[in-house]
Scaffold this motif. Structure first.
Motif, PDB file in Angstrom:
ATOM      1  N   GLU A  69       0.856  -1.202   0.000  1.00 28.48           N
ATOM      2  CA  GLU A  69       0.000   0.000   0.000  1.00 28.48           C
ATOM      3  C   GLU A  69       0.876   1.230   0.000  1.00 28.48           C
ATOM      4  OE1 GLU A  69      -2.960   0.375   3.076  1.00 28.48           O
ATOM      5  OE2 GLU A  69      -3.396  -1.769   3.053  1.00 28.48           O
ATOM      6  N   GLY A  70       0.264   2.380  -0.346  1.00 30.81           N
ATOM      7  CA  GLY A  70       0.965   3.648  -0.257  1.00 30.81           C
ATOM      8  C   GLY A  70       1.462   4.153  -1.593  1.00 30.81           C
ATOM      9  N   ALA A  71       2.034   5.343  -1.563  1.00 26.84           N
ATOM     10  CA  ALA A  71       2.521   6.003  -2.768  1.00 26.84           C
ATOM     11  C   ALA A  71       4.003   6.298  -2.647  1.00 26.84           C
ATOM     12  CB  ALA A  71       1.747   7.299  -3.005  1.00 26.84           C
ATOM     13  N   VAL A  72       4.731   6.070  -3.756  1.00 25.43           N
ATOM     14  CA  VAL A  72       6.143   6.442  -3.867  1.00 25.43           C
ATOM     15  C   VAL A  72       6.230   7.419  -5.028  1.00 25.43           C
ATOM     16  CG1 VAL A  72       8.500   5.646  -4.279  1.00 25.43           C
ATOM     17  CG2 VAL A  72       6.916   4.209  -2.982  1.00 25.43           C
ATOM     18  N   VAL A  73       6.213   8.705  -4.723  1.00 29.34           N
ATOM     19  CA  VAL A  73       6.156   9.740  -5.762  1.00 29.34           C
ATOM     20  C   VAL A  73       7.563  10.260  -6.024  1.00 29.34           C
ATOM     21  CG1 VAL A  73       5.165  11.951  -6.438  1.00 29.34           C
ATOM     22  CG2 VAL A  73       3.826  10.357  -5.040  1.00 29.34           C
ATOM     23  N   PHE A  74       8.046   9.986  -7.226  1.00 32.84           N
ATOM     24  CA  PHE A  74       9.384  10.435  -7.625  1.00 32.84           C
ATOM     25  C   PHE A  74       9.232  11.457  -8.737  1.00 32.84           C
ATOM     26  CE2 PHE A  74      13.012   9.940 -10.594  1.00 32.84           C
ATOM     27  CZ  PHE A  74      14.018  10.400  -9.760  1.00 32.84           C
ATOM     28  N   ASP A  75       9.632  12.686  -8.464  1.00 37.77           N
ATOM     29  CA  ASP A  75       9.558  13.782  -9.433  1.00 37.77           C
ATOM     30  C   ASP A  75       8.154  13.876 -10.048  1.00 37.77           C
ATOM     31  OD1 ASP A  75      10.524  15.956 -10.797  1.00 37.77           O
ATOM     32  OD2 ASP A  75      11.480  14.790 -12.399  1.00 37.77           O
TER      33      ASP A  75
END
Length: 346
Positions: A69-75
């Motif tokens: 779960e969750g978000a990994v926001v890269f640029d």
């Protein structure tokens, strides 16, 4: 500006049983709700004892393990939602330096082949000659001679192999480099050289680092911001100098009290904090605060039942503790049985 944003990231591994392991009977909560932000050009240090989930978190950012779960926001892009083919294209901008330099290098390939492999996969360099020129330049920047191109990993020392691992990451011109225990396998005399090299490369190439380590001295040397993990969760975060000067979470305070001080007078006089009991299993984390089973300041009425949120204090800390302010101002004190003597009398 944040280059990397993690929002409530969880990585849970299923525990299987049965004749063909087809029945899920539980989960290992390796990473259980981590949120943090890394600004462009910054070094973020992530510390914690073995088994706390820091390496799993680093691998989850690169999608080397599945994110539950969750978000990994890269640029601006959520990597957790990308199809595999799109994620493969993003990997040029996110690279990793692994803990074991020998185990992460193919023993059957020479150094030129190891470094050229990723370049060819991502279409960097028009031909072999152009790729060789780029590899030669990167090897020089990490302090290795040109004759290293034709040699194999076993022909190098541990420090040189780690430099090759760094070169392999940098030859792809990444924006973010995740360093997983980059110096833990090296002699102390070599550790400082590698750390200084990482700092020089960051300055000259505009890199952003996420440094994973268990050595508090290493993290302090290189990091702008430090996050402390315990049993899959982030329990404290603060700028490096502030965290070392005024640790607020009980776990961080215990870690700091175990770090030797070179001044004998200060070392003998300072208070040490003993943690009792073992690290709980990530397959069966305790209810309430994950740290309450070992915390010398615990208050049973709340700590054992309510999990504290990671909240921001007035001084810039983020702390996951119900009683951080009360512990800091002495309202809640440490009992005598939970203090370690500064020195043994003869």
């Amino acid at each position: 500006m944040s280059l990397l944003e993690l929002d409530d990231v969880k990585v849970h591994f299923p525990v299987k049983k049965g004749l063909v392991f087809d029945r899920t009977v539980g989960h290992v909560y390796a990473v259980d709700g981590v949120s943090l932000s890394v600004r462009a050009g910054q070094t973020y240090g992530l510390v914690g004892e073995s088994g706390c989930g820091k390496t799993t978190l680093g691998r989850a950012i690169l999608r080397l393990v599945d994110i539950t779960e969750g978000a990994v926001v890269f640029d601006g892009t959520d990597l957790a939602k990308l199809p595999d083919e799109e994620m493969r294209r993003h990997r040029q901008r996110l690279q990793m330096v692994f803990q074991d330099p020998l185990g992460s290098l193919n023993p059957r390939q020479n150094i030129e082949s190891i470094l050229a492999e990723g370049m060819a996969a991502h279409g960097i360099g028009a031909d072999a000659g152009e790729r060789r020129a780029r590899i030669t330049e990167i090897l020089a920047r990490v302090g290795l001679p040109t004759n290293a191109l034709s040699r194999y990993p076993h022909e190098f020392s541990g420090g040189q192999r780690q430099r090759i691992g760094i070169a392999r990451a940098l030859v792809l011109e990444p924006d973010l480099v995740i360093c997983d225990e980059p110096v833990s396998a090296l002699d102390v005399s070599i550790q400082a050289q590698v750390l200084n090299l990482l700092e020089e490369l960051q300055e000259s190439m505009g890199l952003t680092y996420l440094v994973i380590a268990h050595d508090l001295a290493v993290v302090r040397h290189i990091s702008d911001v430090i996050g402390v993990m315990y049993l899959g969760s982030l329990v404290e975060e603060a700028p490096s100098d502030l965290l070392y000067a005024e640790p607020r979470h009980p776990y961080t305070r215990a870690l700091m009290s175990a770090v030797p001080v070179p001044d004998p007078a200060v070392e003998d006089a300072r208070e040490r904090i003993l943690l009792t009991g073992d690290l709980p299993s990530p397959a069966a984390p305790p209810p309430g605060c994950r740290f309450h089973t070992r915390c010398p300041w615990k208050q049973e009425t709340r700590c054992a039942t309510e999990r504290p949120a990671l909240r921001e204090l007035a001084d810039g800390h983020r702390v996951a503790c119900h009683w951080a302010e009360e512990i800091a101002d002495g309202t809640i004190t440490l009992s005598a049985r939970e203090k370690a003597p500064a020195q043994l009398s003869g």
